[in-house]
Design a protein around this motif. Structure first.
Motif, mmCIF file in Angstrom:
data_model
loop_
_atom_site.group_PDB
_atom_site.id
_atom_site.type_symbol
_atom_site.label_atom_id
_atom_site.label_comp_id
_atom_site.label_asym_id
_atom_site.label_seq_id
_atom_site.Cartn_x
_atom_site.Cartn_y
_atom_site.Cartn_z
ATOM 1 N N ASP A 278 0.743 -1.238 0.037
ATOM 2 C CA ASP A 278 -0.005 -0.164 0.150
ATOM 3 C C ASP A 278 0.757 1.280 -0.032
ATOM 4 O O ASP A 278 0.438 2.236 0.237
ATOM 5 C CB ASP A 278 -0.894 -0.080 1.236
ATOM 6 N N GLU A 279 2.035 1.204 -0.469
ATOM 7 C CA GLU A 279 3.056 2.181 -0.455
ATOM 8 C C GLU A 279 3.151 2.813 -2.011
ATOM 9 O O GLU A 279 3.131 1.679 -2.875
ATOM 10 C CB GLU A 279 4.189 2.205 0.160
ATOM 11 N N GLN A 280 3.659 3.910 -2.449
ATOM 12 C CA GLN A 280 4.014 4.180 -3.801
ATOM 13 C C GLN A 280 5.292 3.759 -4.229
ATOM 14 O O GLN A 280 6.564 4.013 -3.468
ATOM 15 C CB GLN A 280 3.929 5.946 -3.851
ATOM 16 N N ILE A 281 5.598 2.758 -4.927
ATOM 17 C CA ILE A 281 6.766 2.141 -5.375
ATOM 18 C C ILE A 281 7.189 2.609 -6.941
ATOM 19 O O ILE A 281 8.266 2.225 -7.683
ATOM 20 C CB ILE A 281 7.068 0.734 -5.169
ATOM 21 N N PHE A 282 6.053 3.254 -7.601
ATOM 22 C CA PHE A 282 6.265 3.517 -8.828
ATOM 23 C C PHE A 282 5.800 4.735 -9.067
ATOM 24 O O PHE A 282 4.840 5.293 -8.349
ATOM 25 C CB PHE A 282 5.529 2.266 -10.107
ATOM 26 N N PRO A 283 5.813 5.345 -10.486
ATOM 27 C CA PRO A 283 5.092 6.697 -10.610
ATOM 28 C C PRO A 283 3.618 6.523 -10.723
ATOM 29 O O PRO A 283 3.207 5.425 -11.147
ATOM 30 C CB PRO A 283 5.730 7.113 -12.164
ATOM 31 N N GLU A 284 2.818 7.484 -10.286
ATOM 32 C CA GLU A 284 1.286 7.356 -10.430
ATOM 33 C C GLU A 284 0.565 6.980 -11.625
ATOM 34 O O GLU A 284 -0.319 6.403 -11.306
ATOM 35 C CB GLU A 284 0.813 8.795 -9.756
ATOM 36 N N TRP A 285 1.531 6.857 -12.827
ATOM 37 C CA TRP A 285 0.759 6.582 -13.976
ATOM 38 C C TRP A 285 0.754 5.343 -14.259
ATOM 39 O O TRP A 285 0.355 4.653 -15.187
ATOM 40 C CB TRP A 285 1.280 7.417 -15.253
ATOM 41 N N LEU A 286 1.645 4.410 -13.665
ATOM 42 C CA LEU A 286 1.775 3.100 -13.835
ATOM 43 C C LEU A 286 1.128 2.102 -12.972
ATOM 44 O O LEU A 286 0.923 2.154 -11.852
ATOM 45 C CB LEU A 286 3.422 2.747 -13.500
ATOM 46 N N GLU A 317 -1.466 -0.333 -8.631
ATOM 47 C CA GLU A 317 -2.496 0.620 -8.880
ATOM 48 C C GLU A 317 -2.003 1.916 -8.553
ATOM 49 O O GLU A 317 -1.860 2.435 -7.571
ATOM 50 C CB GLU A 317 -3.709 0.121 -8.055
ATOM 51 N N GLN A 318 -2.042 2.768 -9.800
ATOM 52 C CA GLN A 318 -1.451 4.130 -9.737
ATOM 53 C C GLN A 318 -0.144 4.009 -9.076
ATOM 54 O O GLN A 318 0.086 5.162 -8.323
ATOM 55 C CB GLN A 318 -2.566 5.067 -9.071
ATOM 56 N N GLY A 319 0.698 3.328 -9.099
ATOM 57 C CA GLY A 319 2.082 3.220 -8.743
ATOM 58 C C GLY A 319 1.971 2.736 -7.240
ATOM 59 O O GLY A 319 3.245 2.723 -6.579
ATOM 60 N N ILE A 320 1.093 2.373 -6.745
ATOM 61 C CA ILE A 320 0.987 2.039 -5.516
ATOM 62 C C ILE A 320 1.083 0.282 -5.357
ATOM 63 O O ILE A 320 0.365 -0.383 -5.933
ATOM 64 C CB ILE A 320 -0.253 2.361 -4.566
ATOM 65 N N LEU A 321 1.573 -0.260 -4.477
ATOM 66 C CA LEU A 321 1.697 -1.814 -4.259
ATOM 67 C C LEU A 321 0.685 -2.222 -3.548
ATOM 68 O O LEU A 321 0.403 -2.128 -2.497
ATOM 69 C CB LEU A 321 3.129 -2.196 -3.602
ATOM 70 N N LYS A 322 -0.218 -3.143 -4.408
ATOM 71 C CA LYS A 322 -1.530 -3.449 -3.917
ATOM 72 C C LYS A 322 -1.475 -4.888 -3.349
ATOM 73 O O LYS A 322 -2.361 -5.256 -2.488
ATOM 74 C CB LYS A 322 -2.704 -3.354 -4.815
ATOM 75 N N THR A 323 -0.661 -5.738 -3.532
ATOM 76 C CA THR A 323 -0.676 -6.998 -3.100
ATOM 77 C C THR A 323 0.800 -7.781 -3.090
ATOM 78 O O THR A 323 1.711 -7.289 -3.909
ATOM 79 C CB THR A 323 -1.557 -8.034 -3.800
ATOM 80 N N TYR A 324 0.913 -8.456 -2.155
ATOM 81 C CA TYR A 324 2.186 -9.387 -2.293
ATOM 82 C C TYR A 324 1.759 -10.884 -2.978
ATOM 83 O O TYR A 324 0.686 -11.147 -3.076
ATOM 84 C CB TYR A 324 2.774 -9.850 -1.012
ATOM 85 N N LEU A 325 2.731 -11.541 -3.355
ATOM 86 C CA LEU A 325 2.400 -12.962 -4.009
ATOM 87 C C LEU A 325 2.733 -14.165 -2.940
ATOM 88 O O LEU A 325 3.836 -14.377 -2.408
ATOM 89 C CB LEU A 325 3.393 -13.067 -5.218
ATOM 90 N N MET A 326 1.424 -14.606 -2.591
ATOM 91 C CA MET A 326 1.561 -15.609 -1.524
ATOM 92 C C MET A 326 1.241 -16.829 -1.829
ATOM 93 O O MET A 326 0.371 -17.212 -2.087
ATOM 94 C CB MET A 326 0.746 -15.242 -0.134
ATOM 95 N N THR A 327 2.117 -17.721 -1.328
ATOM 96 C CA THR A 327 1.856 -19.528 -1.587
ATOM 97 C C THR A 327 1.040 -19.534 -0.014
ATOM 98 O O THR A 327 1.180 -18.837 0.900
ATOM 99 C CB THR A 327 3.167 -20.267 -1.475
ATOM 100 N N SER A 328 0.751 -20.677 -0.108
ATOM 101 C CA SER A 328 -0.085 -20.895 1.470
ATOM 102 C C SER A 328 0.912 -20.943 2.622
ATOM 103 O O SER A 328 0.597 -20.637 3.664
ATOM 104 C CB SER A 328 -0.964 -22.323 1.396
ATOM 105 N N TYR A 329 2.010 -21.666 2.237
ATOM 106 C CA TYR A 329 3.160 -21.721 3.620
ATOM 107 C C TYR A 329 3.655 -20.292 3.826
ATOM 108 O O TYR A 329 3.767 -20.137 4.885
ATOM 109 C CB TYR A 329 4.346 -22.346 2.787
ATOM 110 N N ALA A 330 3.880 -19.307 2.747
ATOM 111 C CA ALA A 330 4.248 -18.011 3.104
ATOM 112 C C ALA A 330 3.132 -17.365 3.782
ATOM 113 O O ALA A 330 3.499 -16.546 4.678
ATOM 114 C CB ALA A 330 4.821 -17.440 1.810
#
Length: 447
Positions: A278-286, A317-330
């Motif tokens: 939920d933090e900005q890691i890319f420009p807003e247009w990406l 979403e608009q440069g903001i990280l919206k999800t991590y990629l989780m297996t069941s174990y992780a």
């Protein structure tokens, strides 16, 4: 019986084998998972338009994982006879007796299992005769050799056609399967420059359907064009300048993002994107969207390798990280929900800022166009990035000359935030679909 009928019959047989393994495991284990991947096909390679290799493939194995309490054991067999399946289940159960307890072990959550399996139109088998497959490869190679007199040698061409069946089942009652196919043509040639030095490059096409492949002539001509453009490269002096990644290497930049937001790296605290949700890691247009159910998509799948349903989701979403990629174990280790990414990602679509490849060059004006990356100089813990590169120097928005033996360096955090634009020249052969990427500036180490 045609190939589709054969595969339909095989799916029934393989599902029966998985069901039998689960039944046997269920008599002694608390939980179990069983998967079979069976692949059939042909690979033909040519060298100087003569057949070099013909390979027929037909392989697959049943893999079973059992859980006794929090102890896990795994075993596999390529023999699907009743006796072999029983021995494999017994072996997995025996291994589970000696493994350490892991409080996070076990199948995925029952409520997230795929229930309705959509038909994603992934299965378009082709069983070419070896002579026909060799002809396709030879046509690609001949087109490359005829393209330019500087093409002096061939590194070969190939045609591959495979289809497969994936079956997955577990003790939650999940048992599903689907068939898919993949075909490809590739060609690689060598050109000689004025000083006698040799340069090599390649091209390829891949698709679920043979009819969607490029013609062999297009593959060969593109391989030759890319190779000839690289001859007589110059070196650059060390400097800082804008850098543009051509679309087919730009996918790798987002590949580092995949690593950085994968649960396995996060629970080990070995990611530069730790605690960045939920933090900005890319420009807003990406923005980056994942679409697992694209018909005939090269990375489409109705369920992941744990049987979890796959869904459309927004990664950025608009440069903001919206999800991590989780297996069941992780997910269990991090106290999160699995995301259906066991086994990888599913069709990432990166949005474009609307400029063509040539328009991006003009926007860069003066800088480096990277068309090849070498080495593994990426530290996913710190984000430090340093890789060997080759490409072209650009002045006044026009390609001037090829360059090689340089290193580009930066930090992925800065590189992601400093993306200026993404082109419309989308690379569609990859599980990550993006156009060329223009970065504000990077360090370029040369002479």
């Amino acid at each position: 019986m045609d190939v589709k009928e054969q595969v339909a019959q095989q799916r029934v047989e393989l599902e029966a084998a998985v069901a039998r393994a689960l039944e046997l495991a269920g008599q002694q284990a608390d939980a179990a998972e069983v998967a079979i991947n069976k692949t059939t096909g042909i690979s033909v390679s040519t060298r100087l338009c003569e057949v070099e290799n013909v390979e027929f493939n037909s392989d697959g194995a049943l893999g079973i994982t059992v859980y006794r309490g929090q102890r896990k054991g795994s075993a596999s067999t390529s023999d699907l006879s009743e006796k072999a399946i029983a021995q494999t289940v017994a072996a997995a159960l025996d291994i589970a007796r000696y493994t350490s307890e892991d409080p996070y072990a076990g199948p995925g959550p029952v409520e997230l299992m795929a229930k309705n399996i959509p038909d994603l139109d992934l299965f378009h088998p082709d069983e070419p005769e070896p002579d026909h497959a060799a002809e396709i490869a030879a046509r690609a190679e001949q087109a490359a050799l005829d393209f330019d007199p500087r093409i002096k040698q061939s590194d070969g061409a190939s045609y591959d056609s495979h289809y497969g069946i994936r079956v997955y089942g577990n003790s939650h009652g999940m048992l599903a399967s689907y068939a898919s196919s993949r075909h490809s043509t590739s060609c690689c040639v060598i050109a000689q420059g004025k000083n006698g030095d040799m340069e090599r490059d390649y091209s390829y096409t891949t698709s679920r359907r043979v009819s969607d492949l490029w013609t062999p002539e297009k593959v060969g001509e593109l391989a030759a064009k890319r190779t000839v453009e690289r001859v007589d490269p110059r070196k650059l002096s060390t400097r800082e300048a804008p850098v543009m990644f051509a679309a087919d290497v730009a996918t790798g930049l987002f590949g580092h993002l995949v690593m950085a937001i994968s649960g396995s790296n996060l629970y080990r605290k070995s990611s530069f994107l730790l605690d960045k949700l939920d933090e900005q890691i890319f420009p807003e247009w990406l923005s980056i969207s994942e679409r697992p159910h694209i018909l005939r998509g090269m990375a489409s799948t109705p369920f992941d390798s744990e049987g979890l349903a796959t869904y459309d989701r927004e990664i950025i979403e608009q440069g903001i990280l919206k999800t991590y990629l989780m297996t069941s174990y992780a997910a269990r280790k991090l106290g999160r929900q699995p995301t259906g990414h066991a086994g990888g990602i599913h069709n990432w679509l990166v949005n474009s800022t609307g400029e063509s490849f040539d328009a991006l060059l003009k926007k860069m004006d003066r800088g480096l166009l990277v068309t090849e990356l070498m080495g593994q100089g990426v530290n996913v813990v710190t984000g430090d990035y340093s890789r060997g590169a080759a490409g072209f120097w650009v002045e006044n928005g026009q390609i001037q000359y090829p360059v090689s033996e340089i290193t580009i360096a930066g930090n992925l955090k800065d590189m992601m935030m400093n993306m200026v634009a993404i082109g419309t020249d989308t690379e569609t052969r990859s599980q990550i679909q993006t156009g060329s990427i223009l970065l504000d500036t990077m360090k370029i180490a040369g002479e």
